[in-house]
Every structure is written in C-alpha cells, then in structure tokens.
Scaffold this motif. Sequence first.
Motif, PDB file in Angstrom:
ATOM      1  N   VAL A 290      -6.008 -15.263  49.481  1.00  0.00           N
ATOM      2  CA  VAL A 290      -6.179 -16.356  48.528  1.00  0.00           C
ATOM      3  C   VAL A 290      -6.539 -15.738  47.186  1.00  0.00           C
ATOM      4  CG1 VAL A 290      -7.445 -18.465  47.953  1.00  0.00           C
ATOM      5  CG2 VAL A 290      -6.982 -17.916  50.354  1.00  0.00           C
ATOM      6  N   ALA A 291      -5.883 -16.196  46.125  1.00  0.00           N
ATOM      7  CA  ALA A 291      -6.163 -15.682  44.782  1.00  0.00           C
ATOM      8  C   ALA A 291      -6.333 -16.853  43.825  1.00  0.00           C
ATOM      9  CB  ALA A 291      -5.020 -14.781  44.304  1.00  0.00           C
ATOM     10  N   LEU A 292      -7.219 -16.664  42.874  1.00  0.00           N
ATOM     11  CA  LEU A 292      -7.453 -17.642  41.824  1.00  0.00           C
ATOM     12  C   LEU A 292      -6.671 -17.205  40.595  1.00  0.00           C
ATOM     13  CD1 LEU A 292      -9.155 -20.120  40.977  1.00  0.00           C
ATOM     14  CD2 LEU A 292     -10.962 -18.529  40.340  1.00  0.00           C
TER      15      LEU A 292
ATOM     16  N   THR B 130      -6.454 -25.361  54.535  1.00  0.00           N
ATOM     17  CA  THR B 130      -7.049 -26.690  54.593  1.00  0.00           C
ATOM     18  C   THR B 130      -6.920 -27.343  53.229  1.00  0.00           C
ATOM     19  OG1 THR B 130      -8.640 -25.922  56.239  1.00  0.00           O
ATOM     20  CG2 THR B 130      -9.158 -27.984  55.105  1.00  0.00           C
ATOM     21  N   TYR B 131      -6.458 -28.567  53.209  1.00  0.00           N
ATOM     22  CA  TYR B 131      -6.203 -29.283  51.973  1.00  0.00           C
ATOM     23  C   TYR B 131      -6.959 -30.604  51.963  1.00  0.00           C
ATOM     24  CZ  TYR B 131      -2.336 -25.975  51.879  1.00  0.00           C
ATOM     25  OH  TYR B 131      -1.587 -24.824  51.891  1.00  0.00           O
ATOM     26  N   TRP B 132      -7.039 -31.216  50.780  1.00  0.00           N
ATOM     27  CA  TRP B 132      -7.588 -32.563  50.647  1.00  0.00           C
ATOM     28  C   TRP B 132      -6.417 -33.522  50.485  1.00  0.00           C
ATOM     29  CZ3 TRP B 132     -11.687 -35.322  51.572  1.00  0.00           C
ATOM     30  CH2 TRP B 132     -11.798 -36.587  50.996  1.00  0.00           C
ATOM     31  N   SER B 133      -6.335 -34.512  51.350  1.00  0.00           N
ATOM     32  CA  SER B 133      -5.281 -35.513  51.259  1.00  0.00           C
ATOM     33  C   SER B 133      -5.711 -36.588  50.274  1.00  0.00           C
ATOM     34  CB  SER B 133      -5.015 -36.141  52.626  1.00  0.00           C
ATOM     35  OG  SER B 133      -4.139 -37.247  52.474  1.00  0.00           O
ATOM     36  N   ARG B 134      -5.001 -36.685  49.168  1.00  0.00           N
ATOM     37  CA  ARG B 134      -5.318 -37.705  48.172  1.00  0.00           C
ATOM     38  C   ARG B 134      -4.976 -39.100  48.687  1.00  0.00           C
ATOM     39  NH1 ARG B 134      -2.251 -35.713  42.997  1.00  0.00           N
ATOM     40  NH2 ARG B 134      -0.633 -35.561  44.574  1.00  0.00           N
ATOM     41  N   SER B 135      -3.957 -39.222  49.516  1.00  0.00           N
ATOM     42  CA  SER B 135      -3.558 -40.547  50.009  1.00  0.00           C
ATOM     43  C   SER B 135      -4.485 -41.043  51.127  1.00  0.00           C
ATOM     44  CB  SER B 135      -2.110 -40.527  50.494  1.00  0.00           C
ATOM     45  OG  SER B 135      -1.957 -39.610  51.557  1.00  0.00           O
ATOM     46  N   ARG B 136      -4.985 -40.134  51.956  1.00  0.00           N
ATOM     47  CA  ARG B 136      -5.852 -40.543  53.071  1.00  0.00           C
ATOM     48  C   ARG B 136      -7.339 -40.306  52.792  1.00  0.00           C
ATOM     49  NH1 ARG B 136      -1.948 -37.335  55.760  1.00  0.00           N
ATOM     50  NH2 ARG B 136      -3.598 -35.836  56.157  1.00  0.00           N
ATOM     51  N   SER B 137      -7.629 -39.617  51.686  1.00  0.00           N
ATOM     52  CA  SER B 137      -9.020 -39.281  51.331  1.00  0.00           C
ATOM     53  C   SER B 137      -9.743 -38.587  52.481  1.00  0.00           C
ATOM     54  CB  SER B 137      -9.798 -40.528  50.906  1.00  0.00           C
ATOM     55  OG  SER B 137      -9.262 -41.058  49.722  1.00  0.00           O
ATOM     56  N   GLU B 138      -9.091 -37.527  52.985  1.00  0.00           N
ATOM     57  CA  GLU B 138      -9.698 -36.738  54.047  1.00  0.00           C
ATOM     58  C   GLU B 138      -9.113 -35.335  54.042  1.00  0.00           C
ATOM     59  OE1 GLU B 138      -8.690 -38.950  57.576  1.00  0.00           O
ATOM     60  OE2 GLU B 138      -6.742 -37.974  57.766  1.00  0.00           O
TER      61      GLU B 138
ATOM     62  N   GLU C  95     -14.806 -27.679  49.078  1.00  0.00           N
ATOM     63  CA  GLU C  95     -14.978 -27.581  50.524  1.00  0.00           C
ATOM     64  C   GLU C  95     -13.685 -27.173  51.220  1.00  0.00           C
ATOM     65  OE1 GLU C  95     -16.715 -27.539  54.310  1.00  0.00           O
ATOM     66  OE2 GLU C  95     -17.557 -27.324  52.293  1.00  0.00           O
ATOM     67  N   ALA C  96     -12.539 -27.692  50.778  1.00  0.00           N
ATOM     68  CA  ALA C  96     -11.265 -27.283  51.376  1.00  0.00           C
ATOM     69  C   ALA C  96     -11.037 -25.791  51.163  1.00  0.00           C
ATOM     70  CB  ALA C  96     -10.112 -28.092  50.787  1.00  0.00           C
ATOM     71  N   LEU C  97     -11.386 -25.290  49.987  1.00  0.00           N
ATOM     72  CA  LEU C  97     -11.246 -23.858  49.729  1.00  0.00           C
ATOM     73  C   LEU C  97     -12.201 -23.076  50.618  1.00  0.00           C
ATOM     74  CD1 LEU C  97     -10.011 -21.490  48.225  1.00  0.00           C
ATOM     75  CD2 LEU C  97     -11.641 -21.925  46.356  1.00  0.00           C
ATOM     76  N   HIS C  98     -13.432 -23.547  50.752  1.00  0.00           N
ATOM     77  CA  HIS C  98     -14.391 -22.879  51.641  1.00  0.00           C
ATOM     78  C   HIS C  98     -13.837 -22.795  53.067  1.00  0.00           C
ATOM     79  CE1 HIS C  98     -18.028 -21.877  53.825  1.00  0.00           C
ATOM     80  NE2 HIS C  98     -17.807 -22.946  54.566  1.00  0.00           N
ATOM     81  N   ARG C  99     -13.331 -23.910  53.566  1.00  0.00           N
ATOM     82  CA  ARG C  99     -12.782 -23.932  54.926  1.00  0.00           C
ATOM     83  C   ARG C  99     -11.588 -23.000  55.060  1.00  0.00           C
ATOM     84  NH1 ARG C  99     -12.984 -30.329  56.775  1.00  0.00           N
ATOM     85  NH2 ARG C  99     -15.153 -30.690  56.173  1.00  0.00           N
ATOM     86  N   THR C 100     -10.741 -22.961  54.038  1.00  0.00           N
ATOM     87  CA  THR C 100      -9.579 -22.066  54.051  1.00  0.00           C
ATOM     88  C   THR C 100     -10.014 -20.612  54.113  1.00  0.00           C
ATOM     89  OG1 THR C 100      -8.214 -23.666  52.855  1.00  0.00           O
ATOM     90  CG2 THR C 100      -7.551 -21.361  52.706  1.00  0.00           C
ATOM     91  N   LEU C 101     -11.002 -20.259  53.294  1.00  0.00           N
ATOM     92  CA  LEU C 101     -11.483 -18.876  53.237  1.00  0.00           C
ATOM     93  C   LEU C 101     -12.200 -18.452  54.514  1.00  0.00           C
ATOM     94  CD1 LEU C 101     -12.863 -18.870  49.583  1.00  0.00           C
ATOM     95  CD2 LEU C 101     -10.821 -17.674  50.409  1.00  0.00           C
ATOM     96  N   THR C 102     -12.892 -19.373  55.158  1.00  0.00           N
ATOM     97  CA  THR C 102     -13.717 -18.994  56.317  1.00  0.00           C
ATOM     98  C   THR C 102     -13.033 -19.169  57.664  1.00  0.00           C
ATOM     99  OG1 THR C 102     -14.779 -21.167  56.328  1.00  0.00           O
ATOM    100  CG2 THR C 102     -15.884 -19.405  55.094  1.00  0.00           C
TER     101      THR C 102
ATOM    102  N   ASP D 160     -19.049 -20.534  48.225  1.00  0.00           N
ATOM    103  CA  ASP D 160     -19.889 -19.569  47.521  1.00  0.00           C
ATOM    104  C   ASP D 160     -20.006 -19.984  46.055  1.00  0.00           C
ATOM    105  OD1 ASP D 160     -20.691 -17.322  45.968  1.00  0.00           O
ATOM    106  OD2 ASP D 160     -19.848 -15.927  47.419  1.00  0.00           O
ATOM    107  N   PRO D 161     -21.226 -20.127  45.534  1.00  0.00           N
ATOM    108  CA  PRO D 161     -21.408 -20.574  44.151  1.00  0.00           C
ATOM    109  C   PRO D 161     -20.743 -19.674  43.110  1.00  0.00           C
ATOM    110  CG  PRO D 161     -23.504 -20.608  45.330  1.00  0.00           C
ATOM    111  CD  PRO D 161     -22.495 -19.970  46.233  1.00  0.00           C
ATOM    112  N   THR D 162     -20.610 -18.373  43.398  1.00  0.00           N
ATOM    113  CA  THR D 162     -19.946 -17.492  42.430  1.00  0.00           C
ATOM    114  C   THR D 162     -18.463 -17.820  42.316  1.00  0.00           C
ATOM    115  OG1 THR D 162     -19.590 -15.749  44.080  1.00  0.00           O
ATOM    116  CG2 THR D 162     -21.605 -15.612  42.754  1.00  0.00           C
ATOM    117  N   ILE D 163     -17.855 -18.276  43.409  1.00  0.00           N
ATOM    118  CA  ILE D 163     -16.457 -18.717  43.368  1.00  0.00           C
ATOM    119  C   ILE D 163     -16.388 -20.097  42.720  1.00  0.00           C
ATOM    120  CG2 ILE D 163     -14.433 -19.364  44.744  1.00  0.00           C
ATOM    121  CD1 ILE D 163     -15.398 -17.281  46.831  1.00  0.00           C
ATOM    122  N   ALA D 164     -17.277 -20.984  43.110  1.00  0.00           N
ATOM    123  CA  ALA D 164     -17.272 -22.360  42.583  1.00  0.00           C
ATOM    124  C   ALA D 164     -17.389 -22.377  41.064  1.00  0.00           C
ATOM    125  CB  ALA D 164     -18.398 -23.168  43.223  1.00  0.00           C
TER     126      ALA D 164
END
Length: 140
Positions: free
Chosen positions: A82-84, A57-65, A45-52, A9-13
């Motif tokens: 989830v809280a910001l 869902t996380y982004w793996s920095r070592s595997r880039s996925e 996108e990871a946050l979007h997937r987590t919320l929905t 959601d752009p308001t969250i982004a």
Amino acid sequence: MTARASRLDPTIARRLKRDSAGLFPAVAQQHDTGEVLMVGWMDDEALHRTLTTGRATYWSRSRSEYWVKGDTSGHVQQVRSVALDCDGDTVLVRVDQTGPACHTGERTCFTGRELPLGPERADTAPTASQAPVPTTGATR
C-alpha cells in the motif's frame, strides 16, 4: 456523516487528506502486471484493516458499511503493498486479485469502457523530447 472510530496509526492518519465525508480514493492495481483493477473508497479504519489483515477493505458509500473484497464473491484481493500518493489524498493498493475485480464479472472495472479520443489524440502529442520545458515554478 460522522467520523468513524479508527485504529489507524496516527502518523499515517496525519498524512491523509480526506473529503468532507472522511473518505479518500483507493486504486487497486494487480501487483505483477500493473493492471488497474478498480477504484474504491476508504476511510482511516478501512485503511487500518487493509494494512493489518492483508485483505483489501473498503467503505461502501451506498450501504454505509465496510466491505472486504471477496467476502461474498470469492474474488479476493490479497494485499501485496500500500502506498500513499504525494498529496496524501489517494492510496495505491497493490494486490493479487483472484477472479474478476468488477461486480459486473469483468476482470477490471474499466474493461470495454474506453472513451473516444478527440482530434488532439494522445498518439499525436509531442514526445517528452519535443515538449517545452518549464522554466519557472513547480510542476505536478
């Protein structure tokens, strides 16, 4: 690193502050005990997937996925909330953790990793009633 497309959601982004790679830390906390389980990295996108999806869902920095906690280990993080944070640079993901959260098999990524405190120990610090009160400026 190039920006990955996101359905967040752009308001969250607009509220998020990201590092140069487009990432921000996500602290996973057991919802009912307050126990800090782990810290991972997310992008929009990871946050979007987590919320929905209700699955952390996380982004793996070592595997880039993307990785969904528990997909391979069975140690699922079912999202409760989830809280910001106030600065918009960290999210708190309150979860119901199944099994260990750490890839080492420990309940948390912090188990058995306490660092020694120096001579200015926390248990000798002044209490809130003894601490000086700031008279000007904002506090953090």
